[in-house]
Design a protein around this motif. Structure first.
Motif, PDB file in Angstrom:
ATOM      1  N   LEU A 178      43.016 -19.498 101.972  1.00  0.00           N
ATOM      2  CA  LEU A 178      43.222 -20.153 103.361  1.00  0.00           C
ATOM      3  C   LEU A 178      44.952 -20.190 103.523  1.00  0.00           C
ATOM      4  O   LEU A 178      45.847 -20.164 102.639  1.00  0.00           O
ATOM      5  N   PRO A 179      45.156 -19.882 104.789  1.00  0.00           N
ATOM      6  CA  PRO A 179      46.083 -20.075 105.997  1.00  0.00           C
ATOM      7  C   PRO A 179      47.028 -21.165 105.352  1.00  0.00           C
ATOM      8  O   PRO A 179      46.814 -22.876 105.340  1.00  0.00           O
TER       9      PRO A 179
ATOM     10  N   ILE B 217      46.861 -35.601  98.617  1.00  0.00           N
ATOM     11  CA  ILE B 217      46.735 -34.693  97.868  1.00  0.00           C
ATOM     12  C   ILE B 217      47.102 -33.029  98.230  1.00  0.00           C
ATOM     13  O   ILE B 217      46.475 -33.107  99.979  1.00  0.00           O
ATOM     14  N   VAL B 218      47.099 -31.903  97.387  1.00  0.00           N
ATOM     15  CA  VAL B 218      47.266 -31.207  98.057  1.00  0.00           C
ATOM     16  C   VAL B 218      46.470 -30.129  97.560  1.00  0.00           C
ATOM     17  O   VAL B 218      46.020 -29.967  95.679  1.00  0.00           O
ATOM     18  N   TYR B 219      46.083 -28.890  98.650  1.00  0.00           N
ATOM     19  CA  TYR B 219      45.214 -27.647  97.508  1.00  0.00           C
ATOM     20  C   TYR B 219      46.310 -26.328  97.319  1.00  0.00           C
ATOM     21  O   TYR B 219      46.706 -26.487  98.199  1.00  0.00           O
ATOM     22  N   TYR B 220      45.926 -26.173  97.068  1.00  0.00           N
ATOM     23  CA  TYR B 220      46.792 -24.650  96.091  1.00  0.00           C
ATOM     24  C   TYR B 220      45.833 -23.704  95.906  1.00  0.00           C
ATOM     25  O   TYR B 220      45.180 -23.426  94.928  1.00  0.00           O
ATOM     26  N   TYR B 221      46.206 -22.077  96.158  1.00  0.00           N
ATOM     27  CA  TYR B 221      45.344 -20.957  95.653  1.00  0.00           C
ATOM     28  C   TYR B 221      46.376 -20.283  95.079  1.00  0.00           C
ATOM     29  O   TYR B 221      47.849 -20.374  95.622  1.00  0.00           O
ATOM     30  N   PHE B 222      45.521 -19.271  94.321  1.00  0.00           N
ATOM     31  CA  PHE B 222      46.551 -18.496  93.617  1.00  0.00           C
ATOM     32  C   PHE B 222      46.430 -17.213  93.191  1.00  0.00           C
ATOM     33  O   PHE B 222      45.258 -17.296  92.570  1.00  0.00           O
TER      34      PHE B 222
ATOM     35  N   LEU C   1      42.685 -35.140 106.546  1.00  0.00           N
ATOM     36  CA  LEU C   1      43.887 -35.199 107.500  1.00  0.00           C
ATOM     37  C   LEU C   1      43.618 -34.272 108.369  1.00  0.00           C
ATOM     38  O   LEU C   1      44.054 -32.782 108.594  1.00  0.00           O
ATOM     39  N   ASP C   2      42.245 -34.301 109.428  1.00  0.00           N
ATOM     40  CA  ASP C   2      41.562 -33.413 109.991  1.00  0.00           C
ATOM     41  C   ASP C   2      42.536 -33.038 110.906  1.00  0.00           C
ATOM     42  O   ASP C   2      42.747 -31.164 111.132  1.00  0.00           O
ATOM     43  N   GLN C   3      43.520 -33.323 111.513  1.00  0.00           N
ATOM     44  CA  GLN C   3      44.155 -33.106 112.847  1.00  0.00           C
ATOM     45  C   GLN C   3      45.695 -32.466 112.072  1.00  0.00           C
ATOM     46  O   GLN C   3      45.749 -31.482 112.643  1.00  0.00           O
ATOM     47  N   THR C   4      45.841 -32.582 111.007  1.00  0.00           N
ATOM     48  CA  THR C   4      47.182 -31.716 110.695  1.00  0.00           C
ATOM     49  C   THR C   4      46.834 -30.403 109.911  1.00  0.00           C
ATOM     50  O   THR C   4      47.595 -29.386 109.732  1.00  0.00           O
ATOM     51  N   ALA C   5      45.334 -30.997 109.257  1.00  0.00           N
ATOM     52  CA  ALA C   5      45.141 -30.068 107.929  1.00  0.00           C
ATOM     53  C   ALA C   5      43.499 -29.372 108.353  1.00  0.00           C
ATOM     54  O   ALA C   5      42.856 -29.447 107.385  1.00  0.00           O
TER      55      ALA C   5
ATOM     56  N   ASN D 296      48.833 -26.999 101.193  1.00  0.00           N
ATOM     57  CA  ASN D 296      48.373 -27.535 102.506  1.00  0.00           C
ATOM     58  C   ASN D 296      48.154 -29.296 101.569  1.00  0.00           C
ATOM     59  O   ASN D 296      47.079 -29.563 100.978  1.00  0.00           O
ATOM     60  N   LEU D 297      48.470 -30.162 102.379  1.00  0.00           N
ATOM     61  CA  LEU D 297      48.655 -31.607 102.463  1.00  0.00           C
ATOM     62  C   LEU D 297      47.385 -31.513 102.935  1.00  0.00           C
ATOM     63  O   LEU D 297      47.395 -31.504 104.653  1.00  0.00           O
ATOM     64  N   PHE D 298      45.874 -32.217 102.759  1.00  0.00           N
ATOM     65  CA  PHE D 298      44.954 -32.568 103.309  1.00  0.00           C
ATOM     66  C   PHE D 298      44.240 -33.708 103.118  1.00  0.00           C
ATOM     67  O   PHE D 298      43.118 -34.139 103.998  1.00  0.00           O
ATOM     68  N   ALA D 299      44.691 -34.256 102.789  1.00  0.00           N
ATOM     69  CA  ALA D 299      44.191 -35.617 102.547  1.00  0.00           C
ATOM     70  C   ALA D 299      45.627 -37.295 102.081  1.00  0.00           C
ATOM     71  O   ALA D 299      46.422 -36.618 101.077  1.00  0.00           O
ATOM     72  N   GLU D 300      44.874 -38.315 101.569  1.00  0.00           N
ATOM     73  CA  GLU D 300      45.606 -39.360 101.115  1.00  0.00           C
ATOM     74  C   GLU D 300      45.149 -40.201 100.942  1.00  0.00           C
ATOM     75  O   GLU D 300      43.912 -41.095 101.578  1.00  0.00           O
TER      76      GLU D 300
END
Length: 157
Positions: free
Chosen positions: A62-63, A76-81, A20-24, A123-127
C-alpha cells in the motif's frame, strides 16, 4: 463510521476499533477486503518500539498514508515488508516466507524513530474506542507478562 473487532482468545476479551477512513482511506479499503475472512494469528510482542504487539496478516503493498512515529495507546498500524528488505529481518525471517505484513496494536506509547530511520513505514488506520483504552492496556500488558495468545481481527457488525 465503521469498526473492526480485536479478540484476545486466551483472555476472552474483545475490543472495538474505529477505522480512520478520512486519514487512511486506501489502507482502510484494503483492510476491509482482507478482513472479509478474519485474520487469526499468534501475538508477538515488540522488541524495539515500545508497548505493542503484532499479528501477521496477508501482505498488501500500500502507499504510505497517515504515517506515525510516536504511536499512542489504542492506535493500530499496518506494516508491509517486501521480501528482500524487511521480511528478512531476524525477527521475521523464520516466521514468514516472501513478502510479509503485520497489524501492530499499540496498548501503550511507542517510539518508531529507529524503525522509521531504517525505511519501514506504517499506516495508522484504526483506533480502539476511548471507553475501552484502559482494558486494552491491561490486555496488552497481559500478553507481555504471560506470553503469546491467539488474536482474531475481524470486521465488526
Amino acid at each position: 463510521m465503521s469498526f473492526i473487532e480485536i479478540e484476545f482468545t486466551g483472555q476472552q476479551k474483545t475490543f472495538r476499533a474505529e477505522l480512520l477512513d478520512q486519514t487512511a482511506p486506501k489502507t482502510c479499503e484494503a483492510l476491509r477486503s482482507m478482513l472479509a475472512e478474519p485474520v487469526v494469528g499468534a501475538s508477538y510482542h515488540s522488541i524495539y518500539s515500545g508497548q505493542e504487539f503484532y499479528v501477521y496478516c496477508p501482505p498488501v503493498d500500500l502507499p504510505l498514508e497517515n504515517h506515525v512515529v510516536w504511536p499512542k495507546p489504542g492506535q493500530i498500524v499496518y506494516y508491509y515488508f517486501p521480501e528482500n528488505m524487511y521480511a528478512g529481518m531476524h525477527v521475521h525471517k523464520d516466521r514468514i516466507q516472501g513478502d510479509g505484513a503485520e497489524i501492530a496494536l499499540w496498548y501503550g506509547h511507542g517510539d518508531l524513530r529507529v524503525v522509521s530511520e531504517t525505511g519501514i513505514r506504517g499506516n495508522l488506520f484504526a483506533e480502539i474506542v476511548p471507553e475501552q483504552l484502559d482494558d486494552f492496556y491491561a490486555a496488552g500488558d497481559h500478553v507481555l507478562a504471560h506470553g503469546r495468545e491467539d488474536i482474531i481481527i475481524r470486521l465488526a457488525d
